[in-house]
Enzyme design. Sequence first.
Site, PDB file in Angstrom:
ATOM      1  N   ILE A 157       0.802  -1.213  -0.110  1.00 51.48           N
ATOM      2  CA  ILE A 157       0.117  -0.081  -0.101  1.00 51.48           C
ATOM      3  C   ILE A 157       0.949   1.265   0.056  1.00 51.48           C
ATOM      4  O   ILE A 157       0.448   2.322  -0.869  1.00 51.48           O
ATOM      5  CB  ILE A 157      -1.030  -0.213   1.205  1.00 51.48           C
ATOM      6  CG1 ILE A 157      -1.913  -1.281   0.937  1.00 51.48           C
ATOM      7  CG2 ILE A 157      -1.907   1.309   1.478  1.00 51.48           C
ATOM      8  CD1 ILE A 157      -2.741  -1.350   2.328  1.00 51.48           C
ATOM      9  N   ARG A 244      -4.307   1.201  10.393  1.00 50.01           N
ATOM     10  CA  ARG A 244      -5.210   0.700  11.469  1.00 50.01           C
ATOM     11  C   ARG A 244      -5.269   1.608  12.706  1.00 50.01           C
ATOM     12  O   ARG A 244      -4.411   2.501  13.135  1.00 50.01           O
ATOM     13  CB  ARG A 244      -4.084  -0.826  12.102  1.00 50.01           C
ATOM     14  CG  ARG A 244      -4.411  -1.659  11.160  1.00 50.01           C
ATOM     15  CD  ARG A 244      -5.671  -2.443  11.276  1.00 50.01           C
ATOM     16  NE  ARG A 244      -5.840  -3.687  10.769  1.00 50.01           N
ATOM     17  CZ  ARG A 244      -6.510  -3.439   9.519  1.00 50.01           C
ATOM     18  NH1 ARG A 244      -6.885  -2.757   8.686  1.00 50.01           N
ATOM     19  NH2 ARG A 244      -6.665  -4.888   8.657  1.00 50.01           N
ATOM     20  N   ASP A 268      -9.150   7.458   8.488  1.00 41.76           N
ATOM     21  CA  ASP A 268      -9.880   6.454   7.861  1.00 41.76           C
ATOM     22  C   ASP A 268     -10.379   5.126   8.936  1.00 41.76           C
ATOM     23  O   ASP A 268     -11.189   4.382   8.978  1.00 41.76           O
ATOM     24  CB  ASP A 268      -9.365   5.603   6.812  1.00 41.76           C
ATOM     25  CG  ASP A 268     -10.635   4.735   6.060  1.00 41.76           C
ATOM     26  OD1 ASP A 268     -11.783   5.099   6.121  1.00 41.76           O
ATOM     27  OD2 ASP A 268     -10.187   3.684   5.758  1.00 41.76           O
ATOM     28  N   GLU A 273     -12.988   1.779  17.014  1.00 44.53           N
ATOM     29  CA  GLU A 273     -14.027   1.358  16.260  1.00 44.53           C
ATOM     30  C   GLU A 273     -14.894   0.311  16.766  1.00 44.53           C
ATOM     31  O   GLU A 273     -14.438  -0.639  17.521  1.00 44.53           O
ATOM     32  CB  GLU A 273     -13.293   0.797  14.937  1.00 44.53           C
ATOM     33  CG  GLU A 273     -12.640   1.814  14.109  1.00 44.53           C
ATOM     34  CD  GLU A 273     -12.153   1.456  12.624  1.00 44.53           C
ATOM     35  OE1 GLU A 273     -12.920   0.263  12.233  1.00 44.53           O
ATOM     36  OE2 GLU A 273     -11.163   1.827  12.324  1.00 44.53           O
ATOM     37  N   HIS A 291     -13.788   3.874   7.809  1.00 46.18           N
ATOM     38  CA  HIS A 291     -12.804   2.683   7.404  1.00 46.18           C
ATOM     39  C   HIS A 291     -13.364   2.168   6.079  1.00 46.18           C
ATOM     40  O   HIS A 291     -13.924   0.785   5.911  1.00 46.18           O
ATOM     41  CB  HIS A 291     -13.199   1.625   8.453  1.00 46.18           C
ATOM     42  CG  HIS A 291     -11.744   0.691   8.364  1.00 46.18           C
ATOM     43  ND1 HIS A 291     -11.444  -0.148   9.619  1.00 46.18           N
ATOM     44  CD2 HIS A 291     -10.872   0.100   7.366  1.00 46.18           C
ATOM     45  CE1 HIS A 291     -10.494  -0.946   9.463  1.00 46.18           C
ATOM     46  NE2 HIS A 291     -10.277  -0.678   8.314  1.00 46.18           N
ATOM     47  N   ILE A 292     -13.270   2.784   4.897  1.00 42.19           N
ATOM     48  CA  ILE A 292     -13.834   2.501   3.716  1.00 42.19           C
ATOM     49  C   ILE A 292     -12.442   2.571   2.902  1.00 42.19           C
ATOM     50  O   ILE A 292     -12.534   2.484   1.606  1.00 42.19           O
ATOM     51  CB  ILE A 292     -14.681   3.451   3.069  1.00 42.19           C
ATOM     52  CG1 ILE A 292     -14.078   4.946   3.153  1.00 42.19           C
ATOM     53  CG2 ILE A 292     -15.795   3.474   3.968  1.00 42.19           C
ATOM     54  CD1 ILE A 292     -15.033   6.019   2.548  1.00 42.19           C
ATOM     55  N   GLY A 293     -11.219   2.285   3.257  1.00 43.56           N
ATOM     56  CA  GLY A 293     -10.016   2.141   2.529  1.00 43.56           C
ATOM     57  C   GLY A 293     -10.261   1.275   1.282  1.00 43.56           C
ATOM     58  O   GLY A 293      -9.858   1.506   0.094  1.00 43.56           O
ATOM     59  N   ALA A 294     -10.729  -0.115   1.501  1.00 40.14           N
ATOM     60  CA  ALA A 294     -10.729  -1.418   0.616  1.00 40.14           C
ATOM     61  C   ALA A 294     -12.230  -1.050  -0.156  1.00 40.14           C
ATOM     62  O   ALA A 294     -12.555  -2.034  -1.106  1.00 40.14           O
ATOM     63  CB  ALA A 294     -10.403  -2.348   0.936  1.00 40.14           C
TER      64      ALA A 294
END
Length: 320
Positions: A157, A244, A268, A273, A291-294
């Site tokens: 990444i 993370r 993110d 969480e 948390h929408i990175g992927a």
Amino acid sequence: MKVLANDGVSQSGIDALEAAGFEVNTTTVAQEQLINYINEKNITVLLVRSATTVRKDLIDACPSLKIIGRGGVGMDNIDVEYAREKGLHVINTPAASSQSVAELVFAHLYGGVRFLHDANRAMPLDGDTQFKKLKKNYAKGVELRGKTLGIIGFGRIGQEVAKIGLGVGMKVIAADKFIEKADISVDFFDGQSVKFNIATQPMEDILKQSDFVTLHVPAQKDYVIGKAEFDLMKNGAAIINAARGGVVNEVELVNALESGKLAFAGLDTFQDEPTPAVQLLMNGRISLTPHIGAATNEAQDRIGTELATQIKKLLLDDKN
């Protein structure tokens, strides 16, 4: 053989598995009911993302399981070593979402330098009555071109982030405990490419030099970035965490933002969480995503097909 994709899987992954003869179930089973469901349905393969955890109790209680698959990179929600000791295959898709995460980093960066995260909050409320005031408030944006981007963690990444940064015209520097250097190829639509060799440096040097810092490290016990690290950064720098939750000390982050040490942050991922701290959610200097990175169609397609390929190889191809 039956596959339970408890956190969902792309249609392309479902199609590939069903074409190979697997029965795919995309029912979302509550964590406390998962053991019973797996045993009742005789599930062979359990696929998860980040919502479902696979701990020792589930592994011990579900003898039908042969494969645990994580759609994504990090596997901190799975007791990986224990599962492998018990003879299960544990797989993930480390490359599938790299580009999507990298693009989200730049969404936060571009939004941050032009105050979009704050302007998008203020314009619906005051855009019709305080237009000129808002225009003045957001009139001191900066360009990314020519600035220094520091990447902490230079794996897949981190290297995808570097490609975008280089394409934008940024100076890209990186730190990584395990990688000394990397060859980066920036590819263009017409087949042309430009190659760069980036040698990593100590993290302290990266923090001191960078206008923008982005983190791409796995989950760990201690903070990677705390007060000492913020103190090393340039005044007016910014930081992005799409890695993370828990790698950045969020209390010290807020302090650095409120003191003016940092201009903005992009988050993110969060330590708590799925209930991030209110101090983060209400801070106008933080660009926020859940948390929408992927979470792009392209990444999910790649994740689904890559999982399907690995599952077929482990359960079908190796028997032939």
